[in-house]
Write a protein that holds these residues in place. Structure first.
Motif, mmCIF file in Angstrom:
data_model
loop_
_atom_site.group_PDB
_atom_site.id
_atom_site.type_symbol
_atom_site.label_atom_id
_atom_site.label_comp_id
_atom_site.label_asym_id
_atom_site.label_seq_id
_atom_site.Cartn_x
_atom_site.Cartn_y
_atom_site.Cartn_z
ATOM 1 N N TYR A 185 0.838 -1.210 0.000
ATOM 2 C CA TYR A 185 0.000 0.000 0.000
ATOM 3 C C TYR A 185 0.875 1.263 0.000
ATOM 4 O O TYR A 185 0.668 2.203 -0.786
ATOM 5 N N LEU A 186 1.868 1.276 0.909
ATOM 6 C CA LEU A 186 2.717 2.470 1.017
ATOM 7 C C LEU A 186 3.576 2.675 -0.236
ATOM 8 O O LEU A 186 3.802 3.811 -0.675
ATOM 9 N N ALA A 187 4.085 1.587 -0.832
ATOM 10 C CA ALA A 187 4.887 1.714 -2.059
ATOM 11 C C ALA A 187 4.056 2.244 -3.206
ATOM 12 O O ALA A 187 4.536 3.041 -4.030
ATOM 13 N N LEU A 188 2.755 1.819 -3.298
ATOM 14 C CA LEU A 188 1.885 2.339 -4.355
ATOM 15 C C LEU A 188 1.587 3.813 -4.145
ATOM 16 O O LEU A 188 1.530 4.594 -5.111
ATOM 17 N N MET A 189 1.404 4.214 -2.875
ATOM 18 C CA MET A 189 1.151 5.632 -2.614
ATOM 19 C C MET A 189 2.373 6.486 -2.948
ATOM 20 O O MET A 189 2.249 7.620 -3.389
ATOM 21 N N GLN A 190 3.568 5.944 -2.740
ATOM 22 C CA GLN A 190 4.787 6.678 -3.114
ATOM 23 C C GLN A 190 5.097 6.628 -4.604
ATOM 24 O O GLN A 190 6.028 7.296 -5.056
ATOM 25 N N LYS A 191 4.346 5.813 -5.377
ATOM 26 C CA LYS A 191 4.552 5.646 -6.824
ATOM 27 C C LYS A 191 5.958 5.097 -7.134
ATOM 28 O O LYS A 191 6.599 5.461 -8.108
ATOM 29 N N LYS A 192 6.422 4.201 -6.265
ATOM 30 C CA LYS A 192 7.733 3.580 -6.452
ATOM 31 C C LYS A 192 7.674 2.060 -6.353
ATOM 32 O O LYS A 192 8.677 1.404 -6.099
ATOM 33 N N LEU A 193 6.462 1.494 -6.537
ATOM 34 C CA LEU A 193 6.310 0.050 -6.435
ATOM 35 C C LEU A 193 7.099 -0.670 -7.524
ATOM 36 O O LEU A 193 7.784 -1.667 -7.272
ATOM 37 N N ALA A 194 7.038 -0.140 -8.755
ATOM 38 C CA ALA A 194 7.767 -0.765 -9.867
ATOM 39 C C ALA A 194 9.283 -0.661 -9.662
ATOM 40 O O ALA A 194 10.028 -1.609 -9.950
ATOM 41 N N ASP A 195 9.731 0.485 -9.127
ATOM 42 C CA ASP A 195 11.172 0.657 -8.915
ATOM 43 C C ASP A 195 11.706 -0.318 -7.870
ATOM 44 O O ASP A 195 12.776 -0.929 -8.052
ATOM 45 N N TYR A 196 10.954 -0.489 -6.764
ATOM 46 C CA TYR A 196 11.409 -1.391 -5.711
ATOM 47 C C TYR A 196 11.446 -2.834 -6.184
ATOM 48 O O TYR A 196 12.385 -3.587 -5.890
ATOM 49 N N LEU A 197 10.387 -3.265 -6.930
ATOM 50 C CA LEU A 197 10.372 -4.641 -7.441
ATOM 51 C C LEU A 197 11.460 -4.858 -8.492
ATOM 52 O O LEU A 197 12.007 -5.957 -8.610
ATOM 53 N N LYS A 198 11.792 -3.799 -9.270
ATOM 54 C CA LYS A 198 12.878 -3.924 -10.250
ATOM 55 C C LYS A 198 14.219 -4.122 -9.549
ATOM 56 O O LYS A 198 15.080 -4.881 -10.003
ATOM 57 N N VAL A 199 14.406 -3.445 -8.395
ATOM 58 C CA VAL A 199 15.635 -3.644 -7.620
ATOM 59 C C VAL A 199 15.741 -5.084 -7.138
ATOM 60 O O VAL A 199 16.819 -5.699 -7.149
ATOM 61 N N LEU A 200 14.600 -5.652 -6.726
ATOM 62 C CA LEU A 200 14.609 -7.047 -6.304
ATOM 63 C C LEU A 200 14.971 -7.985 -7.447
ATOM 64 O O LEU A 200 15.754 -8.928 -7.289
ATOM 65 N N LEU A 201 14.375 -7.738 -8.645
ATOM 66 C CA LEU A 201 14.643 -8.608 -9.792
ATOM 67 C C LEU A 201 16.082 -8.493 -10.270
ATOM 68 O O LEU A 201 16.615 -9.431 -10.870
ATOM 69 N N ASP A 202 16.714 -7.346 -10.032
ATOM 70 C CA ASP A 202 18.118 -7.203 -10.421
ATOM 71 C C ASP A 202 19.050 -8.035 -9.547
ATOM 72 O O ASP A 202 20.188 -8.295 -9.933
ATOM 73 N N HIS A 203 18.595 -8.444 -8.382
ATOM 74 C CA HIS A 203 19.398 -9.262 -7.462
ATOM 75 C C HIS A 203 18.701 -10.610 -7.255
ATOM 76 O O HIS A 203 18.192 -10.926 -6.166
ATOM 77 N N LYS A 204 18.654 -11.411 -8.321
ATOM 78 C CA LYS A 204 17.967 -12.708 -8.251
ATOM 79 C C LYS A 204 18.723 -13.714 -7.392
ATOM 80 O O LYS A 204 18.136 -14.693 -6.928
ATOM 81 N N HIS A 205 20.016 -13.510 -7.208
ATOM 82 C CA HIS A 205 20.755 -14.430 -6.344
ATOM 83 C C HIS A 205 20.301 -14.324 -4.890
ATOM 84 O O HIS A 205 20.429 -15.284 -4.120
ATOM 85 N N LEU A 206 19.750 -13.145 -4.501
ATOM 86 C CA LEU A 206 19.176 -13.002 -3.162
ATOM 87 C C LEU A 206 17.768 -13.570 -3.091
ATOM 88 O O LEU A 206 17.343 -14.098 -2.062
ATOM 89 N N LEU A 207 17.017 -13.448 -4.216
ATOM 90 C CA LEU A 207 15.649 -13.980 -4.242
ATOM 91 C C LEU A 207 15.629 -15.499 -4.241
ATOM 92 O O LEU A 207 14.602 -16.108 -3.916
ATOM 93 N N SER A 208 16.708 -16.136 -4.653
ATOM 94 C CA SER A 208 16.726 -17.605 -4.694
ATOM 95 C C SER A 208 16.616 -18.218 -3.298
ATOM 96 O O SER A 208 16.288 -19.397 -3.173
ATOM 97 N N GLU A 209 16.872 -17.427 -2.237
ATOM 98 C CA GLU A 209 16.683 -17.940 -0.882
ATOM 99 C C GLU A 209 15.210 -18.082 -0.527
ATOM 100 O O GLU A 209 14.857 -18.878 0.342
ATOM 101 N N PHE A 210 14.336 -17.283 -1.189
ATOM 102 C CA PHE A 210 12.915 -17.270 -0.848
ATOM 103 C C PHE A 210 12.049 -17.977 -1.892
ATOM 104 O O PHE A 210 10.950 -18.420 -1.572
ATOM 105 N N TYR A 211 12.475 -18.049 -3.148
ATOM 106 C CA TYR A 211 11.644 -18.574 -4.228
ATOM 107 C C TYR A 211 12.267 -19.836 -4.814
ATOM 108 O O TYR A 211 13.495 -20.012 -4.806
ATOM 109 N N GLU A 212 11.373 -20.681 -5.348
ATOM 110 C CA GLU A 212 11.795 -21.864 -6.089
ATOM 111 C C GLU A 212 12.337 -21.443 -7.457
ATOM 112 O O GLU A 212 12.084 -20.324 -7.916
#
Length: 680
Positions: A185-212
């Motif tokens: 909710y707060l990320a959408l209100m700041q209009k930075k939801l896409a930017d934050y998720l893009k930062v996550l996708l740029d570091h997929k080696h960190l996401l591999s700890e949480f996702y299959e």
């Protein structure tokens, strides 16, 4: 991989009558549902076909192994099932974002948390984030929450720290799911939801700890969804987190928003949809055009500021360099004058010194030559005198020996004469011979020897007379003895004189030796002085060559000074040109700033303006007269409001339209003022 979708029971599915009643209630919302439904169907069909073709081509090429056993078929079916799930979730995300944007633009206001398309968007986004999550086992039980990956954004992007602190400070949230929803909710209100998720996708080696490995966030669909979320920056959302139970909300996708039967109102919907689409395209074109112009102008301003700063730095550096060059020029001039004066003084001093030294050298050489010739002559004379003295000494020594022998013989004769007078005659003869010999010898002696010869001659005369008387002989013998004693005394005196002369000669020889040694020393010192003078001459020659080289260097420095003066003139010209260019750039900057301010005002005005529908306006916005059959409605192409014919009779050329279009009076005056300010 199984997802936690909640299946709706058949009892919860609405009947046909209920659907019809709901359709009648939502006639206004159903105007845009038919084309969206058709677009969704076409998109799903295209995606299914593309995925099927991709699977077939992959199996043919060898990326997907052909079925060999039951395990391989199970794996391929699981992969195919995961790909279908990802495709379905991506299509649902596309539909939810599209409907949310269209509904928000149709409303033209900020969205609340009660808005149904917004709620459904969050539900679909939650399902996308939960797809392929790894189950974490704890002491309490199994935990499966998407808030874990979202917490990484705080570490990767420091701007998201405010969201994390505000989410953690909310006392109402007790579960990780509620915190994750509040974070979204707060990320959408700041209009930075896409930017934050893009930062996550740029570091997929960190996401591999949480996702299959086959999760949506680990595949290409995640990047597509992030690209779709960029369009939500158009929406203004005002979501209140206090008082809402985010922990116990049920994430159910309501397909009734996307599957509505609108067969009865197809004719009515076409006109409204076309109007909405026209308005949407118009606003998108305006926004795109304005964003492009703003970006271009911003880039130009940045470039101009950079060039201005560079030119200012270059100008400052050039002025500093010119000042340093002028100072160096003055210093070089002063050094040149000092070197010139010193070189001239040193040349004059060296010339005078060399002249004086040459004169002194010539004089000293002449005096030394004269002294050397005199000394040489004196040496020759002294050598001659020494030889003569040595000869005289030899003669005197011989005479002395002869005199001693003669004295002995005289003594013998006197004794014999006393014994016998007979023997005297014989002795007289011998004495005569001896006297004759002595006479011849005494001729070479000095005056004292001549007296002796006379005494001997008288003695001989007396000896001849001795024959007459013995008395005369005795007297003569006495006289002879006296003469003999006198001769002895004279011989002693002669010996003493010869010894004195020998001593004086030796002293003179020692003095001459000392003089010779001093003269040799003086000759050596003069030779050394001559060598030193030759060395000094060579040094002076070297100094003259150095001075000549310094003079050549001075000429080179003069040439360099001329070159520096030419460079200074060129730099002054360049500085003048740069100052003119800076003035022109300042004018361009002022004009561009004015244009930027105008564009910002236009952008602000356009952001606030929306294209009003014909049904919403019943009165003219300016004169507030009611519209009728005679008083028609007219849209202002600049602000989007509805006016009568008299209030919108003006026409002007806008950047989004190639030809002049209808504009209201207020927009007409504003645009004319901007054009006049830009022209001035």
């Amino acid at each position: 991989i199984k997802e936690d979708f909640e299946i709706i029971d058949q009892t919860q599915v609405p009947n046909a009558t209920e659907l019809k009643s709901e359709e009648k209630e939502r006639t206004e919302e159903a105007k845009w549902a038919a084309p969206i439904l058709s677009l969704a169907k076409k998109a799903s069909e295209n995606l299914v076909l593309s995925y099927g073709n991709a699977l077939k081509s992959a199996s043919l090429v060898g990326f997907i192994p052909k079925p060999v056993s039951n395990d391989s078929t199970a794996k391929t079916s699981a992969r195919y099932h995961a790909m279908e799930e990802r495709a379905n979730l991506m299509n649902m995300m596309k539909l939810s974002i599209k409907i949310l944007i269209q509904s928000a633009l149709s409303l033209g206001r900020t969205l609340d948390s009660d808005f149904p398309p917004l709620q459904q968007f969050f539900v679909v986004l939650e399902h996308c984030l939960k797809h392929g999550l790894k189950v974490k086992k704890t002491f309490i039980g199994q935990n499966k929450s998407f808030f874990g990956p979202l917490e990484l954004v705080e570490k990767l992007c420091p701007e998201a720290s405010d969201i994390a602190t505000s989410v953690k400070s909310l006392p109402e949230l007790k579960t990780a799911v509620g915190r994750g929803r509040a974070w979204l909710y707060l990320a959408l209100m700041q209009k930075k939801l896409a930017d934050y998720l893009k930062v996550l996708l740029d570091h997929k080696h960190l996401l591999s700890e949480f996702y299959e490995p086959g999760a949506l966030m680990m595949e290409e669909e995640g990047a597509v969804i992030v690209g779709l979320l960029v369009g939500l920056n158009v929406i203004d959302a005002n979501l209140c987190l206090k008082g809402e139970d985010l922990d116990s909300q049920v994430g159910v996708i309501d397909f009734s928003l996307y599957l509505k039967d609108t067969q009865d109102s197809d004719g009515k919907q076409d006109g409204g949809i076309t109007a909405v689409l026209d308005q949407k395209h118009y606003v998108e074109e305006l926004n795109r055009h304005l964003s492009c112009t703003v970006a271009d102008l911003q880039n130009k301003i940045d470039c101009l500021e950079k060039t201005n700063s560079k030119l200012q730095e270059e100008l400052a550096a050039a002025t500093d360099r010119i000042g340093s060059l002028q100072e160096e020029q003055q210093q070089l001039k002063q050094q040149n004058e000092l070197i010139r004066e010193r070189s001239e003084k040193s040349v004059e001093i060296t010339k005078e010194d060399t002249k004086a030294e040459l004169d002194t050298y010539k004089q000293s050489r002449q005096g030394l030559d004269e002294m050397y010739s005199d000394v040489w002559k004196q040496l020759k004379e002294e050598k001659k005198i020494r030889l003569e003295l040595e000869k005289e000494l030899e003669l005197q020594i011989g005479m002395k020996t002869e005199m001693e022998i003669a004295m002995k013989l005289l003594e013998k004769d006197t004794h014999e004469k006393q014994d016998t007078l007979v023997a005297l005659r014989q002795q007289l003869e011998e004495v005569k011979a001896i006297n004759l010999q002595m006479f011849h010898k005494s001729q070479n002696a000095e005056s004292s020897l001549q007296q002796k010869t006379e005494a001997i001659s008288s003695f001989e005369g007396k000896a001849n007379e001795m024959m007459s008387s013995m008395k005369q002989m005795e007297e003569r013998l006495q006289h002879a003895e006296k003469a003999r004693q006198a001769a002895e005394e004279r011989c002693n005196k002669m010996k003493q004189e010869l010894a004195g002369r020998l001593d004086t000669c030796r002293q003179q020889m020692s003095q001459l030796d000392s003089k010779c040694s001093t003269l040799e020393k003086e000759l050596k010192s003069e030779k050394e002085q001559r060598q030193t003078l030759q060395k000094e001459l060579h040094q002076e020659k070297d100094a003259t060559t150095l001075l000549k080289t310094e003079l050549q260097q001075m000429e080179g420095l003069k040439k360099e000074l001329r070159k520096l003066q030419d460079e200074k003139q060129q730099l002054e010209k360049v500085c003048e040109e740069q100052e003119q260019a800076l003035q022109e750039m300042g004018l361009h900057l002022s004009q561009s700033k004015l244009k930027m301010e105008d564009i910002k005002e236009v952008n602000k005005a356009l952001k606030g303006h929306t294209w009003l529908k014909d049904d919403e306006a019943t009165h003219c916005k300016q004169c507030e007269k009611e519209f009728s059959i005679s008083r028609r409605k007219h849209h202002c192409r600049n602000c989007g409001d509805i006016f009568c014919n008299t209030c919108s009779s003006n026409e002007l050329a806008l950047p989004s339209y190639p030809k002049p279009v209808r504009v209201c009076d207020t927009c007409h005056t504003l645009l004319l003022q901007r054009c006049s300010s830009n022209s001035s």
